[in-house]
Scaffold this motif. Structure first.
Motif, PDB file in Angstrom:
ATOM      1  N   LYS A  36     -33.701   8.469  35.994  1.00  0.00           N
ATOM      2  CA  LYS A  36     -33.048   8.329  34.647  1.00  0.00           C
ATOM      3  C   LYS A  36     -31.676   8.316  35.425  1.00  0.00           C
ATOM      4  CE  LYS A  36     -36.855   6.020  32.777  1.00  0.00           C
ATOM      5  NZ  LYS A  36     -37.003   4.653  32.237  1.00  0.00           N
ATOM      6  N   ARG A  37     -30.788   7.872  34.183  1.00  0.00           N
ATOM      7  CA  ARG A  37     -29.486   7.823  34.560  1.00  0.00           C
ATOM      8  C   ARG A  37     -28.945   8.163  32.740  1.00  0.00           C
ATOM      9  NH1 ARG A  37     -26.251   3.970  38.586  1.00  0.00           N
ATOM     10  NH2 ARG A  37     -26.957   5.505  40.391  1.00  0.00           N
ATOM     11  N   TRP A  69     -34.049  13.432  35.111  1.00  0.00           N
ATOM     12  CA  TRP A  69     -31.853  12.782  34.740  1.00  0.00           C
ATOM     13  C   TRP A  69     -30.756  12.359  35.674  1.00  0.00           C
ATOM     14  CZ3 TRP A  69     -33.910  15.970  30.845  1.00  0.00           C
ATOM     15  CH2 TRP A  69     -33.160  17.247  30.997  1.00  0.00           C
ATOM     16  N   ASN A  93     -24.485  -1.157  32.114  1.00  0.00           N
ATOM     17  CA  ASN A  93     -25.770  -1.531  32.344  1.00  0.00           C
ATOM     18  C   ASN A  93     -26.250  -0.430  34.003  1.00  0.00           C
ATOM     19  OD1 ASN A  93     -25.475  -4.106  31.156  1.00  0.00           O
ATOM     20  ND2 ASN A  93     -23.801  -4.979  32.586  1.00  0.00           N
ATOM     21  N   ASP A  96     -29.547   4.608  31.034  1.00  0.00           N
ATOM     22  CA  ASP A  96     -31.045   4.644  30.621  1.00  0.00           C
ATOM     23  C   ASP A  96     -30.598   5.461  29.088  1.00  0.00           C
ATOM     24  OD1 ASP A  96     -32.736   3.992  32.820  1.00  0.00           O
ATOM     25  OD2 ASP A  96     -31.820   5.411  33.716  1.00  0.00           O
ATOM     26  N   ALA A  97     -30.082   5.556  28.511  1.00  0.00           N
ATOM     27  CA  ALA A  97     -29.341   6.516  27.931  1.00  0.00           C
ATOM     28  C   ALA A  97     -28.119   6.977  27.779  1.00  0.00           C
ATOM     29  CB  ALA A  97     -30.388   7.724  27.271  1.00  0.00           C
ATOM     30  N   ASP A 123     -31.651  -3.996  23.683  1.00  0.00           N
ATOM     31  CA  ASP A 123     -32.088  -3.178  25.177  1.00  0.00           C
ATOM     32  C   ASP A 123     -33.063  -2.615  24.561  1.00  0.00           C
ATOM     33  OD1 ASP A 123     -30.262  -5.328  25.911  1.00  0.00           O
ATOM     34  OD2 ASP A 123     -28.465  -4.105  27.079  1.00  0.00           O
ATOM     35  N   LYS A 125     -32.723   0.600  25.041  1.00  0.00           N
ATOM     36  CA  LYS A 125     -32.384   1.904  25.734  1.00  0.00           C
ATOM     37  C   LYS A 125     -31.958   3.167  24.529  1.00  0.00           C
ATOM     38  CE  LYS A 125     -31.697   0.078  29.603  1.00  0.00           C
ATOM     39  NZ  LYS A 125     -30.729   0.294  30.873  1.00  0.00           N
ATOM     40  N   LEU A 264     -35.139   8.575  26.673  1.00  0.00           N
ATOM     41  CA  LEU A 264     -34.954   8.341  28.237  1.00  0.00           C
ATOM     42  C   LEU A 264     -36.336   7.695  28.131  1.00  0.00           C
ATOM     43  CD1 LEU A 264     -33.511  10.550  30.087  1.00  0.00           C
ATOM     44  CD2 LEU A 264     -32.794   8.509  30.055  1.00  0.00           C
TER      45      LEU A 264
END
Length: 278
Positions: A36-37, A69, A93, A96-97, A123, A125, A264
């Motif tokens: 995840k980012r 992440w 975009n 993720d958080a 979305d 997030k 996340l």
């Protein structure tokens, strides 16, 4: 001398299945999901917290160590938009958080604010607020609704805060004893209600000086951490994190690791709102 065709076939077949085994496709294994980012913002327009650098560096390290992440640390708000940016700059975009260890009124225009709230609310997030995130955008009611309240002084300053754990089942909470003390700065929160969140930790009001002139709450309910939904999105906030040394505490690190995993969407938890224990 040329190799017989059946031998060539067997050799190619063996090489093919060997590559499958190495890739984890064979043997019932599946490739690891992509990390995840997390976009971590460390910008403050008011009081400058010395712990910000160490806090964000610790969060970045925890993401690498767990393999869950990747953290992108910024000290500005440029990425808080869905608008395409120049060159290789990332925007919402790509994440993720978002994590805020921020303060004051950040530089965001109306479109950025709308994009930021939509990122969470529409979305689905995540958002993680650390300490002074509750003293950020105090003139923007929609932000206060999202995070769950605003700073309303810290009556006892930095002190040995008596903590009661309300939900040890929430990710990252099981390592704490039911009651403990930690040296930190705990905010009193206004615009706060238990109707829309699960309080995870609170101060033990029986061990506080409630005659302090800066105490404004009359319900003796001083939340320390909570989790809530904002539309489709997951929101976590903790008032802890003012003291740099706490970020070296394994229990403290586990708490934020669990919170980030939940935000996340890597783990789930029951965040049904609960009334204050009697």
């Amino acid at each position: 001398m040329s190799m017989p065709i059946p031998s060539v076939f067997r050799l190619l077949t063996s090489a093919f299945f060997a590559s499958l085994m190495l890739s984890g496709i064979a043997g019932g294994q599946t490739p690891s999901p992509p990390r995840k980012r997390l976009l971590a913002i460390g910008e403050e327009k008011g009081y400058r917290h010395e712990a910000v650098t160490h806090a964000l560096a610790t969060i970045e390290r925890l993401g690498r160590q767990t393999g869950l992440w990747d953290t992108y640390i910024r000290t500005d708000t440029e990425a808080l938009t869905k608008k395409k940016l120049e060159y290789n700059a990332k925007n919402l975009n790509d994440f993720d958080a978002v994590l805020f260890y921020t303060g004051g009124t950040l530089e965001m225009d109306g479109r950025q604010k709308a994009d930021f709230l939509s990122f969470i609310h529409d979305d689905g997030k995540g958002f993680i607020g650390v300490h002074s995130a509750a003293i950020t955008f105090t003139d923007w009611p929609a932000y206060g609704e999202m995070i769950g309240g605003y700073y309303d002084e810290h009556p006892w300053g930095t002190f040995e805060a008596p903590i009661l754990v309300e939900d040890p089942k929430f990710p990252g909470m099981s390592q704490w004893p039911a009651a403990f003390t930690i040296k930190d700065e705990v905010y009193q929160i206004r615009n706060y209600s238990r109707d829309d969140r699960r309080v995870l930790m609170r101060l033990d009001a029986g061990k506080l000086d409630l005659n302090n002139k800066h105490v404004h709450r009359t319900d003796r309910d001083f939340a320390v951490a909570w989790a809530k939904m904002y539309g489709k999105g997951r929101v976590y906030y903790s008032t802890l994190g003012h003291v740099s040394e706490n970020w070296d505490n394994p229990k403290f690190q586990e708490m934020f690791t669990g919170a980030i995993k939940w935000a996340l969407g890597l783990v789930n938890a029951d965040i049904t709102p609960q009334p204050a224990p009697r």
